[in-house]
Motif scaffolding. Structure first.
Motif, short mmCIF file in Angstrom:
data_model
loop_
_atom_site.label_atom_id
_atom_site.label_comp_id
_atom_site.label_asym_id
_atom_site.label_seq_id
_atom_site.Cartn_x
_atom_site.Cartn_y
_atom_site.Cartn_z
N ILE A 106 5.64 -4.59 -6.67
CA ILE A 106 6.06 -3.66 -5.61
C ILE A 106 7.34 -2.93 -6.03
O ILE A 106 7.43 -1.71 -5.94
CB ILE A 106 6.25 -4.40 -4.28
N THR A 107 8.35 -3.66 -6.51
CA THR A 107 9.61 -2.99 -6.84
C THR A 107 9.46 -2.09 -8.07
O THR A 107 10.09 -1.04 -8.14
CB THR A 107 10.76 -3.98 -7.08
N GLN A 108 8.62 -2.49 -9.01
CA GLN A 108 8.41 -1.62 -10.17
C GLN A 108 7.79 -0.30 -9.74
O GLN A 108 8.14 0.74 -10.26
CB GLN A 108 7.49 -2.30 -11.17
N TRP A 157 7.28 10.31 0.33
CA TRP A 157 6.59 9.05 0.55
C TRP A 157 5.87 9.00 1.89
O TRP A 157 4.84 8.36 2.03
CB TRP A 157 7.58 7.88 0.44
N PHE A 158 6.41 9.72 2.88
CA PHE A 158 5.80 9.60 4.21
C PHE A 158 4.51 10.41 4.32
O PHE A 158 3.86 10.43 5.35
CB PHE A 158 6.78 9.99 5.32
N TRP A 216 0.84 -1.19 0.00
CA TRP A 216 0.00 0.00 0.00
C TRP A 216 0.87 1.25 0.00
O TRP A 216 0.68 2.17 -0.77
CB TRP A 216 -0.92 -0.04 1.23
N GLN A 217 1.87 1.24 0.89
CA GLN A 217 2.75 2.39 1.00
C GLN A 217 3.46 2.67 -0.32
O GLN A 217 3.56 3.81 -0.77
CB GLN A 217 3.79 2.13 2.10
N ILE A 218 3.97 1.61 -0.92
CA ILE A 218 4.81 1.81 -2.10
C ILE A 218 4.00 1.94 -3.37
O ILE A 218 4.32 2.75 -4.23
CB ILE A 218 5.83 0.66 -2.21
N ALA A 219 2.95 1.13 -3.50
CA ALA A 219 2.29 1.04 -4.80
C ALA A 219 0.81 1.35 -4.77
O ALA A 219 0.16 1.30 -5.81
CB ALA A 219 2.52 -0.34 -5.39
N GLY A 222 1.28 8.23 5.55
CA GLY A 222 0.69 9.56 5.44
C GLY A 222 -0.53 9.70 6.32
O GLY A 222 -0.73 10.72 6.98
N MET A 223 -1.34 8.62 6.36
CA MET A 223 -2.54 8.67 7.19
C MET A 223 -2.18 8.76 8.67
O MET A 223 -2.77 9.54 9.41
CB MET A 223 -3.40 7.43 6.93
N VAL A 224 -1.19 7.98 9.06
CA VAL A 224 -0.76 8.02 10.46
C VAL A 224 -0.26 9.42 10.80
O VAL A 224 -0.63 10.01 11.82
CB VAL A 224 0.36 6.97 10.71
N LEU A 225 0.57 9.97 9.90
CA LEU A 225 1.09 11.31 10.15
C LEU A 225 -0.03 12.34 10.24
O LEU A 225 0.00 13.25 11.07
CB LEU A 225 2.03 11.71 9.02
N LYS A 226 -1.03 12.19 9.37
CA LYS A 226 -2.13 13.13 9.36
C LYS A 226 -2.88 13.09 10.68
O LYS A 226 -3.19 14.12 11.27
CB LYS A 226 -3.08 12.80 8.20
N VAL A 227 -3.14 11.86 11.16
CA VAL A 227 -3.83 11.70 12.44
C VAL A 227 -3.00 12.34 13.55
O VAL A 227 -3.49 13.13 14.35
CB VAL A 227 -4.10 10.21 12.74
#
Lengths: 319, 363
Positions: free
Chosen positions: A277-279, A293-294, A72-75, A300-305
């Motif tokens: 994922i790597t692509q 990316w963060f 999810w984070q990467i792709a 990003g959601m965690v940071l937003k919260v």
């Protein structure tokens, strides 16, 4: 000696006994340097054991959640769902632990490939002579049938997972070297010139300009290296490497097509998930998404919260 | 009005940039080619066919005064970009010397050279050469980052530099989000951020469309007026060179064909090549009254008539201004300096001056 060598047929006799030399050379290496090769084994063995322990000791459900978050984070969300479905399928057909073993071998090979491949690629990009030297070597590593070096590797390192990793590295390291070299050489000359014109040191040029701009290409190399190490899994199982490859090999040996298919399916699913994922890592950089990316995906959601909570009590994160 | 000439008063201080007999020859047999060019006077084509060497710069000698804009003008392939890269030693000369404030650039060690590039000479490039993976702020602060200036100080400097090029508020955008003109303003801000003593500008406006180019020229002139930075400006556009330059060097096949003020080059081209170049240039804003006037004594000696009620102008007005005066009267214009008539511009001389044939002035 049945025939005489003549001008028109000069190759009746073997004048260069290369086969004998190689044979003697390897025997000499085995007789004199086996302890050295056994020492080389040690760090690989430790890394392998670490990966194996980590992947096999975590309960499958948590592992699936972890992989889904990474995807999810990467792709993005779609690949996360695909990852969950794929890994559940792997578990349902009963090859979960073999898949984790294969994964640990592939990861170990990948880490070592990057550890050596990226510096070698950088070196090749900076030095034309080294590039000229290493290109045929890489060609050879990719084209020599694995069976040719399987035997000497066994003679020097024995059998088991570690020699399997070594065989895999020989086959899988060329793409990351080649594409690191290519990526750095493709950085526009005017950007390099501008960087030097502002007084950059060679190390600053490399770290602040060349590597970041080469990153999409390097990531394509990483992806290729990963795919090639997966394709070595079955061959490596001939020297007693465990995991999915062994299932395939045993299945073929016993004409147990079911076993072979299940193992093969596991390899394919693993390959697809890792490839996507790597692509995605490389593609995101190519599309030049200017959101760090963060600030995307689950992180990003965690940071937003966290950010919104912080805003209520104090200063927010810098935007 | 002509732009104020930069002060060249401090004669004792060495000029910011001085090139002496600079040669750059590309090719494996460069040393041989250099000897052949110097001793036998072989030209560019002969050196290429005989020794397979390409002449980049041939025997260039010039100096750039403090605070002036020195334009190097030439067609593509004339060696102007090669020449300017010798000043910060992006290219090593085959022969000759470059002096920066009297200091031999060729004698600097690597550390000193890096210092020179990061603090004293900044460069602007034709194709901007911004870093696509960094936002505008980090691009502008790049030179400072290379010398380990802390992030906060960098951001402040970048903000100031962006304000100067009227791009305040664009700090967080990326180069691919900007238009060509904006990118080049970022390029200029990046060069200014380091507060260098000298700016090298390698065809900075050539890749832009004419309207934007003109806007940027105006903006650059404003900035130059304020900052008085010594600038070497490369261009292939003579109009641009004339608009911006205090001095212009015309380059052909690696040689400097002529160096002079814009007026000098337009009114006194040294050879046919330069003459061809300046043939189409409008002289209206470039040629001044003192060039086309007839000395007052010569006028009186001819007894060419009464000057009662004739319009009066100082000697440093341009032809454009003289045309305006001449339109309102049938009389010639009297040129006065310090309250004394020193010359006369007849309509005939004015028209010839616009054409570029100076028959009124004693040639």
């Amino acid at each position: 000696m049945s025939r005489e060598a003549t001008f028109l047929d000069p190759f009746a006799e073997t004048l260069i006994p290369l086969d004998g030399w190689v044979d003697q050379g390897i025997r000499w290496l085995v007789d004199n340097y086996r302890p050295l090769f056994q020492t080389i084994k040690w760090p690989i063995d430790q890394m392998l054991k670490g990966f194996d322990w980590a992947l096999n000791s975590v309960p499958p459900t948590l592992m699936i959640v972890f992989f889904a978050l990474v995807a999810w984070q990467i792709a993005g969300g779609r690949l996360a769902i695909g990852t969950i479905a794929s890994l559940i399928l792997v578990g349902l057909i009963g090859v979960w632990s073999q898949t984790m073993t294969t994964l640990s071998i592939v990861f170990t090979a990948l880490v070592i490939c990057l550890l050596f491949g990226i510096p070698l690629g950088i070196l090749a990009a900076r030095n034309d002579r080294f590039q000229a030297f290493i290109r045929p070597v890489l060609d050879g590593m990719q084209t020599i049938p694995a069976f040719v070096y399987l035997v000497p590797v066994v003679m020097l390192f024995g059998i088991g997972n570690v020699p399997g990793v070594i065989v895999t590295i020989v086959f899988a390291i060329p793409p990351v070297i080649r594409l690191t070299n290519l990526g750095i050489r493709q950085v526009p000359a005017d950007v390099v010139e501008a960087t030097l014109a502002f007084g950059a040191r060679p190390a600053q040029l490399l770290l602040k300009v060349q590597l970041p701009l080469a990153m999409p290409t390097i990531m394509a190399g990483v992806n290729q290296t990963l795919m090639m190490s997966l394709s070595m899994v079955v061959v490596a199982s001939m020297i007693a490497v465990g995991g999915l490859g062994q299932m395939v090999l045993r299945g073929i040996g016993r004409l147990d097509m079911g076993l072979a298919t299940v193992g093969g399916l596991g390899i394919v699913i693993l390959a697809i998930v890792l490839d996507r994922i790597t692509q995605a890592v490389g593609e995101e950089r190519r599309r030049r998404v200017h959101v760090p990316w963060f600030r995307q995906g689950p992180a990003g959601m965690v940071l937003k919260v966290l950010g919104s909570r912080e805003r209520r009590i104090g200063p927010s994160l810098p935007r | 009005m002509p732009r104020a000439e930069p002060s060249l008063s401090s004669a004792a201080a060495p000029p910011p940039i001085e090139c002496r007999n600079l040669w750059k020859i590309f090719g494996d047999r460069a040393a041989e080619a250099l000897r052949a060019a110097k001793e036998e006077g072989l030209g560019k084509t002969e050196l290429l066919s005989r020794l397979n060497c390409v002449v980049g710069v041939a025997d260039a000698t010039f100096s750039v005064g403090e605070g002036e804009i020195f334009c190097i003008m030439g067609l593509s392939g004339s060696g102007k970009s090669t020449l300017v890269r010798h000043i910060n030693r992006l290219i090593e000369p085959t022969d000759g010397r470059v002096l920066f404030k009297g200091e031999d650039v060729g004698a600097l060690d690597e550390e000193q050279l890096r210092h020179l590039r990061s603090t004293r000479i900044a460069m602007v490039f034709q194709h901007m050469a911004l870093l696509p993976h960094r936002n505008v702020r980090d691009n502008v602060g790049f030179a400072l980052e290379l010398r380990q200036v802390p992030r906060k100080a960098r951001a402040e400097v970048a903000e100031r530099a962006l304000h100067m090029v009227e791009l305040a508020g664009w700090e967080n955008h990326y180069p691919d989000e900007l238009s060509g003109g904006m990118k080049q303003r970022v390029g200029l801000a990046r060069a200014l951020a380091a507060d260098p003593e000298v700016l090298l500008m390698d065809e900075p406006f050539s890749a832009l469309d004419p309207l934007i180019r003109r806007q940027l020229q105006d903006q650059f002139l404003d900035l130059a007026e304020k900052m008085r930075k010594t600038t070497v400006f490369i261009t292939h556009d003579l109009d641009e060179a004339i608009r911006l330059g205090n001095h212009i060097a015309i380059m052909k096949d690696g040689r400097l064909a002529q160096i002079g003020t814009p007026e000098d080059i337009v009114t006194n081209p040294r050879d046919d090549y330069v003459a061809d170049f300046v043939a189409g240039i409008s002289r209206l804003k470039l040629v001044y009254a003192h060039t086309v006037m007839q000395p007052i004594d010569a006028w009186r000696a001819n007894g060419d008539g009464d000057l009662e009620g004739a319009p009066v102008a100082p000697p440093d007005v341009d032809l454009d201004h003289l045309v305006n005066l001449a339109c309102d009267t049938d009389l010639p214009t009297v040129i006065e300096a310090d309250g004394k008539a020193i010359g006369v511009v007849t309509k005939r001389a004015l028209l010839r001056g616009i054409q570029g044939r100076s028959e009124a002035a004693p040639a």
